[in-house]
Every structure is written in C-alpha cells, then in structure tokens.
Design an enzyme around this catalytic site. Sequence first.
Site, PDB file in Angstrom:
ATOM      1  CB  SER A 260      -0.875   0.036   1.245  1.00 47.20           C
ATOM      2  OG  SER A 260      -0.117   0.500   2.356  1.00 47.20           O
ATOM      3  CG  ASP A 261       1.617   5.821  -1.184  1.00 49.81           C
ATOM      4  OD1 ASP A 261       2.593   5.866  -0.398  1.00 49.81           O
ATOM      5  OD2 ASP A 261       1.495   6.612  -2.132  1.00 49.81           O
ATOM      6  CE1 TYR A 262       5.692   6.809   5.682  1.00 52.46           C
ATOM      7  CE2 TYR A 262       3.763   7.870   6.627  1.00 52.46           C
ATOM      8  CZ  TYR A 262       5.096   7.504   6.720  1.00 52.46           C
ATOM      9  OH  TYR A 262       5.822   7.821   7.827  1.00 52.46           O
ATOM     10  CG  ASN A 263      -1.865   6.482   7.530  1.00 51.87           C
ATOM     11  OD1 ASN A 263      -2.085   5.522   8.267  1.00 51.87           O
ATOM     12  ND2 ASN A 263      -2.484   7.634   7.681  1.00 51.87           N
ATOM     13  CB  ALA A 264      -2.884   3.986   1.323  1.00 54.65           C
TER      14      ALA A 264
END
Length: 718
Positions: A260-264
């Site tokens: 996933s992207d950061y904190n997505a």
Amino acid sequence: MDIKALLSKMTVEEKLAQMSQFNSNCLDKDSDGGVTGPARSLSLTEADIAATGSTLNFKGADEMIRMQDEHMKQDRLGIPLLFMMDVIHGFRTIYPIPLGVGASFDPDLMKRLSEMAAKEAAVGGVQVTFSPMVDLVRDARWGRCMESTGEDKYLNGLMAKAAVEGYQGDYSSKYNIAACVKHFAAYGAAESGRDYNSVDMSEYSLYNDYLPAYKVATDAGVDMLMTSFNLINGVPSSGNEWLLREVLRDRWGFGGIIISDYNAFREMKSHGFCADDYECARAAFKAGTDIEMMSNCYIKFGKRLLEEGIITEAQIDESVLRILALKDKLGMFDNPYRAASAEEEKALFLCPEHRALAREGAEKSAVLLKNEGVLPLSESVDRVAVIGPFADVGMIGFWSCHGKESEAVSAYRGMCDALGEERVSYAKGCDTASNAKSDEALLREAVELASRSSAVVLCLGEERNMSGESNSRADIGLSDAQKTLVREIARVNKNCVSVLYCGRPLALADIIDDMPACAVMWQPGTEGGSALANLLLGRCDFTARLPMSFPYTVGQAPIYYNRTRTGRPAHDEHAIGKMYSSHYLDCPNGPLFPFGYGLSYTAFETSAPEVSKDSMNADGSLTVCATVTNKGARDSAALVQLYIRDVVASRVRPVKELKGFERVELKAGESKVVSFEITSDMLSFKDSSDNDVLEAGEFHAFVGLSSDEKRAASFRLV
Ligand code: BGC
C-alpha cells in the site's frame, strides 16, 4: 532457503508482522523509537516490532547494519528485515527528476541512471526502491508531474521498462535492488491536479491510456507494485478488489508483492469507504494487498478476520510467501546486510564516474524552447552575469533521497568552472518564493549587473518544494517578481537566456515574448550547473524534447496532445476558435509548446512521410519513411517521431498517438531516410472490457519533429 518450511514454523502473528511495514524510527530503539516513541501511536508491541517484515526511511549503511543486527537478535525465526526507500532520481548522486529523464526520450539513459542509483542505494543498505513512478499525467498543476516521465503512455512504458531493468538487472549483482512500480492506478489523474484528489474515469480511458505503462513494468518483471492513494470510480485503490485481483493478478498475472502507499489503509476511513481500522483491514485483505505501509490494521485485525472466516490462512500464506520469496531472491537469508557497506558508500557516492553520468543525464534532459540568436554563448564571452533566485542554488529537486543541495553544482558555479571566476558575476535579483514581490534593492543590483555584462543567464522557475508530493499549484506561472526581473533585464540586455528550473510544465504565455532565449533544465540534480555551462556554451547540444505539453495558461489544464476528437473541432489549434466550435474565447486550444517539441543548435527538417504500400493486413506490416535533414551549420541529433491516427473507429480514437521515435545523428547539411515499421499491434486499441480491438479501415502516419506535425501518409488495414 526453503521458504515453505520457514512459513510452516510461523505463527499467525508473525505472518501478519511480515505483512506490515513501519518507518525505521518506529523500530529503532536508539532513535527514540521502539514502543516508547513513534510506534506508540500505532500501539505496536515489542513482539510486533521483533517480527516486522520491512522498514523504510533510514539513513544509510551504518544505520541499516545496526538495525538489522538488532532485528536478527529479536526475530524468533531469524527472518531479516527488508529495507526500502524512495530512490527516485538517485541516492546520493542526484540526476534529473524523472520528468527530465523523460524529456531525453532515451530509455538507455534511464537504464544507466537507474543502475547507478541502485548501486549507491544498495551499498547504502537499500534492497527495494519505490520507483519507477509511471503515473500518466496531463495536468501540470499536479506537483507529482516531476516524478512521472510525462503525458504519453508509450514513452512512459519504455522508461518504466528501462528503469526496472536498471534497478533489478537479473539480480546477479549485489548492486541490483528490487523495483516497485507505482502508484496503481491512475494517481496522475487526480481531479483539478490536486494531489490525493479523486479519480473518476471511464474504463475505456483507463485501459487505453492510464494502465498500459504499469502493465509494461509488470511484464518487465518488476517485483513490487504500490497502490495509489486515490479513489478510482468510487473505490480506494488499496481496497479495490476489481483493480488488484481482477485486473492486476488475474488478467495481467502479476505475481509480485502489492504494497500500500503510506498509511493508505487507514485513509480508507477518511475516504468514507471504511468505518474503522477493522474494516480497512478487511477491505485491503479482500483486495489482496500484501504489505500495509505505516499503519497497523493487519497486525491488529488480521487474526480476527481469520477467526471470523472472512479471510483464510491460505490467503495470508500467499502474501507471506511472496515476501519471503523476495527476501530469498535478494539473498537476505544468506547475508542480511547484503551490499550495505560504509566503505563502499565513501567510494561510490559522488565519485567522478557517477558525477559524469549525472551530468550526461542533465545535458540530455534539457529542452531548448526558444533561441533568437542568443545561444550558444561564445567561448570567448567576457562578462557573463548569472542572475536569478536559482542562480546559486544546487537544484536537486523533490524526492532527492540522500542528495544534498550543498553538493550540487549551481548555475553560477558551473559557469565559473567553465569560464573562470573572473568572467562570471552573480546577482540574486529576487526572492525564490512563488508569491515573491520585487525587492527594489535586489532588482536594481541585478539590472545594473546585466547592463554592464555581455551575456545574461537568468535562472528562474520553482524551488524544490513547489513540486513533488502534495505540492500542487493552482497558478503555474512564474512569480510576479521573476516576471519583473525578466522584463527589466530585457530592457538593458537582449543577450539573455532564461533558464527554467521546474518540476512541471510552466505557463509562460505572458512572459515568453520578453525572453530572447529560454531553456528548461527541470530540476537537474548534482551536476546541473556543469551541464548547463556545457549546453549554453555549445559544448554539447540540446537534444531533449518535451515529455509534457507546456500550456499557454493554467486554464487549459488538463492539456495533452493525444486528445480525442470533438464533433465541433477548432479550425486551428493555435488560433482562437470560431463561434460554435470547441474553443476558448481568450486562448487557443493547443499548447504554447507541444509534446515532443524542442530546439537544437541546428535546424532539422523532415519531408512529407511516404508509406511503402497502401494497405496491410493484420499479419503483415508496412513501412513509413521520411527524410530528415540537418539544415544548419552544426552536427547534431534529431528526434524523429512517429504518430498514428485511426481515422474512423467504433470508439473515437485520439487525434494521434506516439508509436515510435528514433534519434538520428546528422552532420551539418546531411540527410538521412528514417523508416518505421508499422505492425497491427500499433493499430489496435482496448474496448471498455480490456479486449484488444483491431478494426479495418484508414490510418494516418505522421513522421515529424513534434506532436504538432501535420503531414501524414494514409494507408488501410484490410
Ligand atoms: C508516497 C509514495 C512513497 C511513500 C513512501 C508516500 O507518501 O506517495 O510515493 O513511496 O510515501 O515514502
């Protein structure tokens, strides 16, 4: 390593920890991290941290070795951490931003630059880079234009493949690292060019325009893929089962890791797609995301989802096996430090060979937009004034990893090194900020210097943080202070070249007439100043071409060359249209400078294209050729481009699409015939269900020096 045997020894908690990634400061007890520091907000336990699978954002070999040592002592099964980082355009030696490398139209250059970045990153303790970013972008307001190679899917695909090959190689060298293509999918189509904004588009456009470059990267064997922050048609990417399972896994057969992207994951709550972290974990699991970056939904709720029968242990195992397989492929079980070495860092970072390649990259990325006899500057020029807010700054740009501005060659330094300090002077002229107003004292000093100089190099544009993640702009022009500087200097010295540093196309219509010459350096990296001096003095030529259209005004955004045709087209894309045609009242439809455009120190010309025969069938091919001539007095290289238009189809097709290009070296006065083979795969398109469609009928082939080429040869597919 027998990773299946290893998997069989793992508890569910350990498996979920492999599927979680945290910033190094969450794991590193020595940096005020661990469960007492940043990890507290994620409510991570000592056990979670001990079993974590990977980390990102750390400082280099020493820190990596120390963290891996610590980790290996804690991890019950001795599974090494993977260290990941955003190595986007270099690790310590920084080369031009990807948009600049896109302008080179030179995939081999991208490959060599990526190889260099991988080598420095590998010795710095990195095993996976979050690159290449291949998001198609048509709206220059979006700050992340700088990370993309531009508005064309074909060019983006070639560059994506080259980057993957450069980073990963065949893993036979310890200097190869794994690549991660991102941001899947269509992140570059954020509404209004505002970062993180929603994306709503037809499947027809997704399949034809936005997905192909990611597909090229997965076909090239990229080992990881990152989901995007945005919604696609109402569903966030990290929880998008259709996108990740149906398209990526089932249709494309992607077997690598999805991160996933950061904190997505947790942002799916802000989207209003999930009520709480439990639902985030459920949505992401169902969609098939293997690694959760920088949030704790899997760790906290994975077990519950298993107990409730919403996911199976086999599903978890599939993800964990992918992660262990990459660790094994990278040799981490044999040597958990892999290439990390503080000595090699010293030997490689900024070494002459890497600086030379960064310089070559910057030279081959720079685009000459306008030149009314100003360039090249004479080698014997006596007094050069290097003026402007970016004249004495190392322009390394956003996402410059461990690069340092102080280690980069500024324009002023580059000109001094090339000509000797006694011939070069500097004045700042105005402040760097986008809303800067003129400072009378700075302006007066600059104009006075310009008036007694024989040539002026005016360094304008955007500072580092005016493009990049979250740095979208609603106004993409130069600041008022910079425009005043241009005009005031033009009054006293016409031998002036404006040099633009930018992470996106800029809107220049209101100022270009005051610039006798204008070149785009993008954010050129460590060797920007030396490359600039070589270019301005004509020691090398400008060979790059625009990878994105430069609009007249921001009001035209999104603007791109391969648009579909309207029922009421403008009669002339470069003039204001007629009533009841698709036009603006106050601006042409077309861009100020089109995709594929750029000047050199010589003039090239192409003849009207000719086809080898009038028709071809699906199994056959034909050739289109044109003669390219160097009409000027200097040897140089032309970038000859092939575009194709499908004249009538069951779905409306773009006015033209890039299908090939060739760089042709030509001596002054020389002509060469350039030919492109046209095969049926260049004539097909996707329908809204992702099927390839090939339809008989008429096609036009354009061969020219930019996307604005009007002359075409016609042929039929029968
Ligand atoms: C960016 C990604 C990047 C990640 C890790 C995110 O904010 O969107 O491109 O790889 O951070 O740094």
